[in-house]
Design a protein around this motif. Structure first.
Motif, PDB file in Angstrom:
ATOM      1  N   GLY A   1       0.824  -1.197   0.000  1.00  0.00           N
ATOM      2  CA  GLY A   1       0.000   0.000   0.000  1.00  0.00           C
ATOM      3  C   GLY A   1       0.862   1.252   0.000  1.00  0.00           C
ATOM      4  O   GLY A   1       2.006   1.241   0.457  1.00  0.00           O
ATOM      5  N   SER A   2       0.311   2.333  -0.504  1.00  0.00           N
ATOM      6  CA  SER A   2       1.056   3.592  -0.522  1.00  0.00           C
ATOM      7  C   SER A   2       1.363   4.073   0.891  1.00  0.00           C
ATOM      8  O   SER A   2       2.392   4.719   1.119  1.00  0.00           O
ATOM      9  N   GLU A   3       0.501   3.736   1.856  1.00  0.00           N
ATOM     10  CA  GLU A   3       0.767   4.141   3.242  1.00  0.00           C
ATOM     11  C   GLU A   3       2.020   3.461   3.777  1.00  0.00           C
ATOM     12  O   GLU A   3       2.837   4.095   4.464  1.00  0.00           O
ATOM     13  N   ASP A   4       2.197   2.170   3.477  1.00  0.00           N
ATOM     14  CA  ASP A   4       3.404   1.465   3.919  1.00  0.00           C
ATOM     15  C   ASP A   4       4.640   2.024   3.211  1.00  0.00           C
ATOM     16  O   ASP A   4       5.720   2.140   3.819  1.00  0.00           O
ATOM     17  N   ALA A   5       4.504   2.348   1.929  1.00  0.00           N
ATOM     18  CA  ALA A   5       5.639   2.919   1.198  1.00  0.00           C
ATOM     19  C   ALA A   5       6.079   4.227   1.834  1.00  0.00           C
ATOM     20  O   ALA A   5       7.280   4.471   2.016  1.00  0.00           O
ATOM     21  N   GLU A   6       5.128   5.062   2.193  1.00  0.00           N
ATOM     22  CA  GLU A   6       5.473   6.333   2.817  1.00  0.00           C
ATOM     23  C   GLU A   6       5.959   6.147   4.246  1.00  0.00           C
ATOM     24  O   GLU A   6       6.756   6.944   4.745  1.00  0.00           O
ATOM     25  N   ARG A   7       5.511   5.082   4.900  1.00  0.00           N
ATOM     26  CA  ARG A   7       6.033   4.801   6.246  1.00  0.00           C
ATOM     27  C   ARG A   7       7.519   4.469   6.165  1.00  0.00           C
ATOM     28  O   ARG A   7       8.304   4.904   7.019  1.00  0.00           O
ATOM     29  N   VAL A   8       7.911   3.707   5.148  1.00  0.00           N
ATOM     30  CA  VAL A   8       9.329   3.408   4.947  1.00  0.00           C
ATOM     31  C   VAL A   8      10.106   4.702   4.721  1.00  0.00           C
ATOM     32  O   VAL A   8      11.143   4.959   5.357  1.00  0.00           O
ATOM     33  N   ALA A   9       9.607   5.540   3.816  1.00  0.00           N
ATOM     34  CA  ALA A   9      10.298   6.789   3.513  1.00  0.00           C
ATOM     35  C   ALA A   9      10.366   7.704   4.730  1.00  0.00           C
ATOM     36  O   ALA A   9      11.395   8.336   4.995  1.00  0.00           O
ATOM     37  N   THR A  10       9.289   7.748   5.505  1.00  0.00           N
ATOM     38  CA  THR A  10       9.252   8.602   6.696  1.00  0.00           C
ATOM     39  C   THR A  10      10.240   8.117   7.751  1.00  0.00           C
ATOM     40  O   THR A  10      10.929   8.921   8.400  1.00  0.00           O
ATOM     41  N   ALA A  11      10.333   6.788   7.925  1.00  0.00           N
ATOM     42  CA  ALA A  11      11.267   6.232   8.913  1.00  0.00           C
ATOM     43  C   ALA A  11      12.710   6.541   8.529  1.00  0.00           C
ATOM     44  O   ALA A  11      13.537   6.846   9.390  1.00  0.00           O
ATOM     45  N   ILE A  12      13.014   6.485   7.242  1.00  0.00           N
ATOM     46  CA  ILE A  12      14.353   6.819   6.780  1.00  0.00           C
ATOM     47  C   ILE A  12      14.631   8.305   6.995  1.00  0.00           C
ATOM     48  O   ILE A  12      15.670   8.700   7.525  1.00  0.00           O
ATOM     49  N   ALA A  13      13.659   9.138   6.617  1.00  0.00           N
ATOM     50  CA  ALA A  13      13.834  10.591   6.727  1.00  0.00           C
ATOM     51  C   ALA A  13      13.925  11.056   8.173  1.00  0.00           C
ATOM     52  O   ALA A  13      14.580  12.065   8.471  1.00  0.00           O
ATOM     53  N   ALA A  14      13.284  10.330   9.082  1.00  0.00           N
ATOM     54  CA  ALA A  14      13.270  10.733  10.492  1.00  0.00           C
ATOM     55  C   ALA A  14      14.668  10.732  11.096  1.00  0.00           C
ATOM     56  O   ALA A  14      14.937  11.454  12.054  1.00  0.00           O
ATOM     57  N   SER A  15      15.571   9.941  10.531  1.00  0.00           N
ATOM     58  CA  SER A  15      16.949   9.900  11.040  1.00  0.00           C
ATOM     59  C   SER A  15      17.756  11.101  10.569  1.00  0.00           C
ATOM     60  O   SER A  15      18.803  11.399  11.127  1.00  0.00           O
ATOM     61  N   GLY A  16      17.266  11.765   9.523  1.00  0.00           N
ATOM     62  CA  GLY A  16      18.007  12.888   8.946  1.00  0.00           C
ATOM     63  C   GLY A  16      18.463  12.635   7.526  1.00  0.00           C
ATOM     64  O   GLY A  16      19.042  13.521   6.894  1.00  0.00           O
ATOM     65  N   LEU A  17      18.195  11.435   6.997  1.00  0.00           N
ATOM     66  CA  LEU A  17      18.559  11.101   5.627  1.00  0.00           C
ATOM     67  C   LEU A  17      17.537  11.670   4.647  1.00  0.00           C
ATOM     68  O   LEU A  17      16.348  11.751   4.951  1.00  0.00           O
ATOM     69  N   ARG A  18      18.008  12.024   3.465  1.00  0.00           N
ATOM     70  CA  ARG A  18      17.098  12.515   2.433  1.00  0.00           C
ATOM     71  C   ARG A  18      16.465  11.337   1.686  1.00  0.00           C
ATOM     72  O   ARG A  18      17.112  10.306   1.472  1.00  0.00           O
ATOM     73  N   THR A  19      15.233  11.509   1.259  1.00  0.00           N
ATOM     74  CA  THR A  19      14.526  10.462   0.528  1.00  0.00           C
ATOM     75  C   THR A  19      13.969  10.939  -0.803  1.00  0.00           C
ATOM     76  O   THR A  19      13.404  10.131  -1.550  1.00  0.00           O
ATOM     77  N   GLU A  20      14.099  12.222  -1.111  1.00  0.00           N
ATOM     78  CA  GLU A  20      13.545  12.779  -2.349  1.00  0.00           C
ATOM     79  C   GLU A  20      14.667  13.054  -3.348  1.00  0.00           C
ATOM     80  O   GLU A  20      15.538  13.894  -3.110  1.00  0.00           O
ATOM     81  N   ILE A  21      14.643  12.363  -4.492  1.00  0.00           N
ATOM     82  CA  ILE A  21      15.737  12.514  -5.443  1.00  0.00           C
ATOM     83  C   ILE A  21      15.699  13.873  -6.144  1.00  0.00           C
ATOM     84  O   ILE A  21      16.727  14.318  -6.659  1.00  0.00           O
ATOM     85  N   ARG A  22      14.558  14.524  -6.135  1.00  0.00           N
ATOM     86  CA  ARG A  22      14.512  15.860  -6.742  1.00  0.00           C
ATOM     87  C   ARG A  22      15.409  16.840  -5.991  1.00  0.00           C
ATOM     88  O   ARG A  22      15.869  17.836  -6.547  1.00  0.00           O
ATOM     89  N   ASP A  23      15.694  16.536  -4.714  1.00  0.00           N
ATOM     90  CA  ASP A  23      16.545  17.417  -3.912  1.00  0.00           C
ATOM     91  C   ASP A  23      18.000  17.407  -4.377  1.00  0.00           C
ATOM     92  O   ASP A  23      18.784  18.280  -3.993  1.00  0.00           O
ATOM     93  N   LEU A  24      18.376  16.416  -5.199  1.00  0.00           N
ATOM     94  CA  LEU A  24      19.756  16.331  -5.678  1.00  0.00           C
ATOM     95  C   LEU A  24      20.036  17.329  -6.796  1.00  0.00           C
ATOM     96  O   LEU A  24      21.199  17.580  -7.121  1.00  0.00           O
ATOM     97  N   GLY A  25      18.990  17.868  -7.396  1.00  0.00           N
ATOM     98  CA  GLY A  25      19.188  18.845  -8.460  1.00  0.00           C
ATOM     99  C   GLY A  25      19.857  18.267  -9.690  1.00  0.00           C
ATOM    100  O   GLY A  25      20.630  18.967 -10.362  1.00  0.00           O
ATOM    101  N   MET A  26      19.573  17.018 -10.017  1.00  0.00           N
ATOM    102  CA  MET A  26      20.177  16.386 -11.188  1.00  0.00           C
ATOM    103  C   MET A  26      19.461  16.858 -12.450  1.00  0.00           C
ATOM    104  O   MET A  26      18.230  16.882 -12.505  1.00  0.00           O
ATOM    105  N   ASN A  27      20.223  17.204 -13.450  1.00  0.00           N
ATOM    106  CA  ASN A  27      19.659  17.668 -14.715  1.00  0.00           C
ATOM    107  C   ASN A  27      19.499  16.474 -15.651  1.00  0.00           C
ATOM    108  O   ASN A  27      20.270  16.287 -16.604  1.00  0.00           O
ATOM    109  N   CYS A  28      18.516  15.626 -15.357  1.00  0.00           N
ATOM    110  CA  CYS A  28      18.304  14.430 -16.172  1.00  0.00           C
ATOM    111  C   CYS A  28      16.863  13.960 -16.005  1.00  0.00           C
ATOM    112  O   CYS A  28      16.115  14.492 -15.181  1.00  0.00           O
ATOM    113  N   ASP A  29      16.506  12.959 -16.785  1.00  0.00           N
ATOM    114  CA  ASP A  29      15.199  12.335 -16.604  1.00  0.00           C
ATOM    115  C   ASP A  29      15.400  10.877 -16.209  1.00  0.00           C
ATOM    116  O   ASP A  29      16.529  10.406 -16.042  1.00  0.00           O
ATOM    117  N   GLY A  30      14.287  10.161 -16.053  1.00  0.00           N
ATOM    118  CA  GLY A  30      14.366   8.776 -15.612  1.00  0.00           C
ATOM    119  C   GLY A  30      15.100   7.870 -16.569  1.00  0.00           C
ATOM    120  O   GLY A  30      15.769   6.915 -16.147  1.00  0.00           O
TER     121      GLY A  30
END
Length: 367
Positions: free
Chosen positions: A289-318
């Motif tokens: 479920g999307s809720e579990d996916a976001e729980r994983v991301a939230t648990a990682i982010a809670a430590s101080g790690l980044r989870t959003e790749i847009r924050d890297l400012g990469m000039n590329c696409d997928g």
């Protein structure tokens, strides 16, 4: 001190976890130190913090340490540096029955392990990991490698250490960013196969990063136990069990490649983002479920790690990131398996992922 046995036919070894192991290094190594001169490979950062401690311990026991001190960083995992290491070892007449000491993080461990694997068709080595990431992941399991121009860890060998000494006291000198990078590999074990450990990480992750003694020792010990079980089951990644340890790595290695394997994005930081992507892609496919996916991301982010790749400012696409994935060493018969989730604590290997859909997903994540 906690001791975990990595059970492998004819190649079993102990992983010892606790404070003060460097001070007691000679007695812990025992008969592995056959000669008076002990070859030690490290880098300048580690040498500045721990060379004196190890030297004092060895000399007090009648040994003489012999150091090769390299420049720190991922660039050390290269052909020229490997040649330098091997020539240095040959000049010291290292024999197959001798043991080389790898004192440092994952780069030193990977490089030294690979040099040991090819020295006279294989000599022994002792892992003394000094980063959280190395203590919980790269020092255990015998994967050794250097990088190629086309990708990370593409040139290497399976070569198990004879002993791993994870001195948690050595982590005291690590900056917060390095602790965070290592913590990504800690929470990985919970996400891929141990829901109870994931729950513990949700509550205690910040304590690990903050160097809380009890939290660090528990995190390292539980991570080592988890990896030892998987390595014993699938040493050379032939059954699929060990492949689960690559959770987040296929995505993460693509991010590392796009950012030039630089200080811009540490390996553990890339794995953290990769695990968030793996969870979200699993939700996209309807496996969790999307809720579990976001729980994983939230648990990682809670430590101080980044989870959003847009924050890297990469000039590329997928599509650009997927092109990096095509150089992944896990490619098999033209297909690339992905480690995805059926639940938090239940990872699986998916060999039928459509790469064009992955590219579209990543483009969305970058927006």
């Amino acid at each position: 001190m906690a001791v975990t046995r990595v059970e492998l036919a004819g190649r079993s070894y102990d992983v010892q976890v606790g404070e003060g192991l460097l001070v007691n290094f000679p007695s812990l190594c025992g008969a592995l130190l056959r000669k008076k001169n002990v070859p030690i490979i490290t880098d300048k950062n580690v040498a500045a913090n721990w060379r004196d401690t190890l030297t004092t311990a060895l000399q007090a026991a009648g040994f003489e340490p012999d150091y090769l001190v390299l420049d720190p960083g991922e660039s050390a995992k290269s052909w020229p540096v490997l040649e330098e290491v091997v020539d240095w070892l040959l000049a010291r007449e290292v024999e197959r029955g001798d043991h080389i000491v790898a004192l440092g993080g994952g780069v030193i461990g990977d490089l030294t392990g690979f040099a040991s694997a090819i020295m006279k068709r294989g000599c022994g080595f002792i892992q003394v990991p000094t980063t959280l990431l190395a203590q919980v992941d790269s020092s255990v399991g015998g994967k050794t490698a250097i990088n190629a121009s086309t990708g990370k860890n593409l040139i290497g060998a399976f070569h198990q250490p004879s002993l791993v000494l994870a001195d948690t006291g050595a982590l005291a000198t690590l900056p917060r960013r390095e602790m965070l990078a290592g913590y990504a590999e800690v929470i990985k074990y919970g996400i891929l196969g141990d829901r109870a450990f994931f729950d513990w990480c949700e509550s205690n992750g910040a304590n690990v990063v903050a160097h809380d003694h009890d939290a660090v020792e528990y995190a390292v010990t539980q991570s080592v136990k988890a990896k030892a079980r998987i390595v014993a089951e699938d040493e050379r990644e032939t059954t699929g069990a060990r492949a689960l340890l690559n959770l987040g790595h296929t995505f993460g290695h693509a991010l590392e490649a796009q950012t030039g394997y630089s200080e811009r994005l540490l390996h553990g930081e890339a794995v953290a983002m990769g695990m968030a992507l793996a969870a979200r892609y699993s939700a996209r496919l309807g496996h969790i479920g999307s809720e579990d996916a976001e729980r994983v991301a939230t648990a990682i982010a809670a430590s101080g790690l980044r989870t959003e790749i847009r924050d890297l400012g990469m000039n590329c696409d997928g599509a650009v990131l997927v092109a990096h994935m095509l150089h992944d060493k896990k490619m098999d018969a033209g297909t690339l398996p992905f480690v995805l989730l059926r639940a938090i604590g239940e990872a699986y290997l998916d060999k039928d992922v459509a790469l064009d859909d992955v590219a579209a997903f990543l483009t969305e994540q970058l927006a």
